[in-house]
Design a protein around this motif. Structure first.
Motif, PDB file in Angstrom:
ATOM      1  N   UNK A  35       0.832  -1.220   0.000  1.00 52.02           N
ATOM      2  CA  UNK A  35       0.000   0.000   0.000  1.00 52.02           C
ATOM      3  C   UNK A  35       0.856   1.256   0.000  1.00 52.02           C
ATOM      4  N   UNK A  36       1.937   1.236   0.768  1.00 50.48           N
ATOM      5  CA  UNK A  36       2.828   2.411   0.821  1.00 50.48           C
ATOM      6  C   UNK A  36       3.470   2.666  -0.536  1.00 50.48           C
ATOM      7  N   UNK A  37       3.859   1.600  -1.209  1.00 53.42           N
ATOM      8  CA  UNK A  37       4.476   1.732  -2.535  1.00 53.42           C
ATOM      9  C   UNK A  37       3.525   2.424  -3.501  1.00 53.42           C
ATOM     10  N   UNK A  38       2.292   1.967  -3.557  1.00 49.12           N
ATOM     11  CA  UNK A  38       1.301   2.551  -4.473  1.00 49.12           C
ATOM     12  C   UNK A  38       0.978   3.984  -4.055  1.00 49.12           C
ATOM     13  N   UNK A  39       0.800   4.208  -2.761  1.00 54.58           N
ATOM     14  CA  UNK A  39       0.517   5.565  -2.267  1.00 54.58           C
ATOM     15  C   UNK A  39       1.654   6.517  -2.640  1.00 54.58           C
ATOM     16  N   UNK A  40       2.893   6.072  -2.405  1.00 56.44           N
ATOM     17  CA  UNK A  40       4.041   6.928  -2.714  1.00 56.44           C
ATOM     18  C   UNK A  40       4.160   7.173  -4.213  1.00 56.44           C
ATOM     19  N   UNK A  41       3.913   6.129  -5.028  1.00 57.01           N
ATOM     20  CA  UNK A  41       3.952   6.313  -6.479  1.00 57.01           C
ATOM     21  C   UNK A  41       2.930   7.360  -6.907  1.00 57.01           C
ATOM     22  N   UNK A  42       1.707   7.223  -6.441  1.00 61.63           N
ATOM     23  CA  UNK A  42       0.658   8.169  -6.830  1.00 61.63           C
ATOM     24  C   UNK A  42       0.977   9.583  -6.357  1.00 61.63           C
ATOM     25  N   UNK A  43       1.658   9.706  -5.228  1.00 59.14           N
ATOM     26  CA  UNK A  43       2.025  11.021  -4.699  1.00 59.14           C
ATOM     27  C   UNK A  43       3.084  11.697  -5.552  1.00 59.14           C
ATOM     28  N   UNK A  44       4.058  10.927  -6.038  1.00 56.15           N
ATOM     29  CA  UNK A  44       5.183  11.527  -6.777  1.00 56.15           C
ATOM     30  C   UNK A  44       5.038  11.415  -8.289  1.00 56.15           C
ATOM     31  N   UNK A  45       3.969  10.804  -8.771  1.00 55.68           N
ATOM     32  CA  UNK A  45       3.811  10.585 -10.212  1.00 55.68           C
ATOM     33  C   UNK A  45       3.902  11.883 -11.015  1.00 55.68           C
ATOM     34  N   UNK A  46       3.291  12.954 -10.527  1.00 58.59           N
ATOM     35  CA  UNK A  46       3.348  14.223 -11.265  1.00 58.59           C
ATOM     36  C   UNK A  46       4.781  14.749 -11.329  1.00 58.59           C
TER      37      UNK A  46
END
Length: 99
Positions: A35-46
């Motif tokens: 969950x942290x991996x996906x959350x962090x990816x979505x946070x830094x994707x931009x």
């Protein structure tokens, strides 16, 4: 700050490479930090999307460097298919804003 962020992202990139090459257990990682991996990816994707478009990164006429954190993206999308997909996600948003 930027250097610290890249260092943080690099740890996900290295974990993703280890999983992709069967050196690390994907099952354990999913249970431990999925969950942290996906959350962090979505946070830094931009941020990553903008960095991939950076003129300094894109030499010889390359307009978009999709190699930057590609394994991190692969892992996040493997864990959750709803994780942001680059560049499609932001290209769609940019097109919607232009219309």
């Amino acid at each position: 700050m930027r250097l610290q962020l890249h260092r943080y992202l690099n740890h996900y990139e290295m974990i993703a490479l280890g999983i992709k090459h069967n050196l690390l257990s994907e099952k354990i990682f999913r249970e431990w930090m999925g969950r942290s991996c996906v959350r962090d990816w979505n946070t830094v994707a931009h941020f990553i999307h903008e960095d991939r478009k950076s003129p300094a990164r894109n030499k010889e006429g390359v307009r978009y460097d999709d190699n930057l954190y590609k394994h991190f993206q692969w892992l996040a999308r493997r864990i959750d298919s709803d994780a942001i997909s680059l560049p499609e996600h932001f290209e769609k948003k940019e097109k919607e804003q232009a219309d």
